[in-house]
Design a protein around this motif. Structure first.
Motif, PDB file in Angstrom:
ATOM      1  N   THR A 135       1.031  -1.198   0.349  1.00 40.30           N
ATOM      2  CA  THR A 135       0.266  -0.065  -0.024  1.00 40.30           C
ATOM      3  C   THR A 135       1.020   1.466  -0.266  1.00 40.30           C
ATOM      4  O   THR A 135       0.175   2.519  -0.751  1.00 40.30           O
ATOM      5  CB  THR A 135      -0.497   0.210   1.273  1.00 40.30           C
TER       6      THR A 135
ATOM      7  N   HIS B  53       1.174   1.576 -10.687  1.00 34.95           N
ATOM      8  CA  HIS B  53       0.914   1.849  -9.272  1.00 34.95           C
ATOM      9  C   HIS B  53       0.117   3.224  -9.389  1.00 34.95           C
ATOM     10  O   HIS B  53       0.543   4.373  -9.753  1.00 34.95           O
ATOM     11  CB  HIS B  53       2.255   2.506  -8.350  1.00 34.95           C
ATOM     12  N   ILE B  61      -1.183   2.312  -4.164  1.00 31.83           N
ATOM     13  CA  ILE B  61      -1.771   0.711  -4.488  1.00 31.83           C
ATOM     14  C   ILE B  61      -1.151   0.718  -6.308  1.00 31.83           C
ATOM     15  O   ILE B  61      -1.446   1.612  -6.992  1.00 31.83           O
ATOM     16  CB  ILE B  61      -3.261   1.357  -4.076  1.00 31.83           C
ATOM     17  N   THR B 145      -9.405  -9.205  -0.863  1.00 28.15           N
ATOM     18  CA  THR B 145      -8.965  -8.540   0.277  1.00 28.15           C
ATOM     19  C   THR B 145      -9.556  -9.212   1.338  1.00 28.15           C
ATOM     20  O   THR B 145      -9.419  -8.817   2.785  1.00 28.15           O
ATOM     21  CB  THR B 145      -9.459  -7.194  -0.079  1.00 28.15           C
ATOM     22  N   GLY B 167      -7.742   0.976   2.150  1.00 26.53           N
ATOM     23  CA  GLY B 167      -6.884   1.252   1.239  1.00 26.53           C
ATOM     24  C   GLY B 167      -7.145   0.821  -0.470  1.00 26.53           C
ATOM     25  O   GLY B 167      -7.094   1.186  -1.076  1.00 26.53           O
ATOM     26  N   ASN B 168      -7.789  -0.731  -0.228  1.00 24.48           N
ATOM     27  CA  ASN B 168      -8.270  -1.419  -1.338  1.00 24.48           C
ATOM     28  C   ASN B 168      -9.227  -0.675  -1.764  1.00 24.48           C
ATOM     29  O   ASN B 168      -9.927  -2.032  -3.050  1.00 24.48           O
ATOM     30  CB  ASN B 168      -8.321  -2.446  -1.166  1.00 24.48           C
ATOM     31  N   LEU B 171      -9.149   0.727  -4.765  1.00 25.51           N
ATOM     32  CA  LEU B 171      -8.909  -0.240  -6.253  1.00 25.51           C
ATOM     33  C   LEU B 171      -9.987  -0.808  -6.581  1.00 25.51           C
ATOM     34  O   LEU B 171     -10.093  -1.160  -8.196  1.00 25.51           O
ATOM     35  CB  LEU B 171      -7.922  -1.391  -5.654  1.00 25.51           C
TER      36      LEU B 171
END
Lengths: 217, 192
Positions: A135, B53, B61, B145, B167-168, B171
């Motif tokens: 992350t 990224h 991410i 995830t 954090g995902n 995404l």
């Protein structure tokens, strides 16, 4: 069997990629040399070069060198480690850069260095995991409440510059990262297609074999 | 989403291979001369997109395309992901050989689930093609995830797991949109 041997060739090539990690422990910094397979670089030559500064150290049995900050130049340093047999890695490092780094995490190798002395081992492991979940992608990371100073205390340097580490409350981590070039990515793609090529070859032979066995009955 | 070496305990690492290898053996059977080129190409795509990224705040991410692989390849997605992770772990240190089983299980099983859900014949009124395309990308990351969170929780890393999950979330939407564009295009040129 020969297909398996072909697949294992890159394992041997990349299992010994040498890496450097620098831990900022407050008054000292600790350098660690380790291979991709997580084994440490013992008795390896570490060279620090900067403007009007050039010193050579040697890593301990744990792959560590601890240096007092006051003995190091304030300018940008080039740290290189030579493990012999072509194992070489270098990185740039500046003493002030740790403070400028975003506060996020420590890294995984540290968690393996001294598991018995990690007061906040679980927290450090948590942060290590966070760092490695990708992350974050920065080369420089900092952690709060990381491991204690015994890494520094256990390290030694043949140059005599090694010191026993102070109790760091804020440990910053900077590590060398292999630069991924287009050449590397191209190579990886080649391997991917190569693996599937081998699978296709096996499949086609099996298919051919079945046909062959069917024809002769 | 790649778990690095040195994070997980040995039972989890062994468990990862215990889960991954039988699935790999089973899904290898779905490969044939007709779909192997497509599988190789998407395996290469999976490897490449991991290098892209997307900066989000102070961190970043990277893309995964689990959902797209699941939707396009079906069972072969597991093989594609396993091979790509093997090469990534070997050459770039993304993941590693010891954690290959765990990483392949997390992402591969997510791809298989996505493939199953994608191919479900649900209510066409709500489950329009566009919804399916978006859901494929979204679910791929979501399921991956969730599996990642479970693995990390089993290793006492629940805090980090929550952080990774949060954090995902962006995404999931990013992949959903990319999946919508890619799968729609593939459907239009009748390659899906």
């Amino acid at each position: 069997m020969k297909y398996l041997l072909i697949l294992l060739v890159p394992c041997a090539l990349f299992a010994h990629r040498l890496n450097i990690v620098v831990y900022d422990d407050g008054d000292t910094i600790t350098l660690k040399g380790y291979y991709s397979a997580q084994s440490v670089c013992r008795n390896c030559k570490v060279e620090i070069q900067a403007k009007d500064f050039n010193k050579v150290y040697k890593t301990s049995e744990k792959g560590l060198v601890t240096l007092a900050k006051k003995e190091l130049p304030k300018t940008k340093m080039n740290i290189s480690i030579n493990g012999g047999d072509g194992h070489f890695e270098q990185m740039s490092y500046k003493l002030e850069q740790s403070e400028e780094a975003p506060t996020l995490a420590t890294d995984a190798p540290d968690a393996n260095v001294n598991p018995t002395t990690t007061g906040n081992a679980k927290a450090a492991k948590n942060e290590a995991a966070m760092a490695d979940m990708q992350t974050s992608s920065g080369d420089t990371k900092a952690s709060t409440g990381g491991t204690n100073s015994t890494t520094g205390a256990s390290a030694s340097s043949t140059s005599g510059a090694a010191v026993s580490g102070a109790e760091p409350k804020h440990r910053a981590v900077t590590r060398s990262r292999p630069e991924i070039s287009a050449y590397d990515i191209g190579s990886a793609l080649g391997y991917v297609f190569g693996v599937f090529g081998i699978i296709a070859l096996i499949l086609s032979r099996r298919k051919g074999g079945k046909k062959g066995s069917g024809c002769c009955h | 989403m790649h778990i690095s070496e040195g994070i997980l305990n040995t039972p989890t690492l062994v468990g990862g291979y215990v889960v991954a290898l039988p699935i790999l053996g089973y899904t290898l059977r779905s490969l044939n001369v007709d779909n192997i080129v497509k599988t190789a190409a998407f395996s290469a795509l999976f490897l490449i997109v991991s290098f892209i990224h997307i900066p989000i705040g102070p961190s970043s991410i990277h893309l995964l395309f689990i959902g797209i692989l699941g939707a396009v390849l079906g069972q072969a997605a597991f093989v594609a992901i396993f091979v790509a992770l093997f090469i990534q772990g070997l050459m770039f240190g993304f993941g590693g050989i010891y954690v290959l089983g765990v990483n392949a299980s997390i992402m591969g099983i997510a791809a298989l689930f996505t493939s199953y859900i994608y191919n479900l014949r649900l209510d066409a009124k709500f489950f329009t093609p566009n919804v399916r395309y978006f859901a494929a990308g979204f679910l791929g990351v979501l399921l991956g995830t969730i599996f990642l969170f479970i693995v990390m929780s089993l290793n006492g890393l629940m805090g980090a797991g929550v952080t990774v999950f949060i954090g995902n979330i962006p995404l999931m939407f990013v992949e959903g949109i990319i999946s919508l564009i890619v799968l729609r295009y593939l459907a239009r040129i009748k390659k899906l």
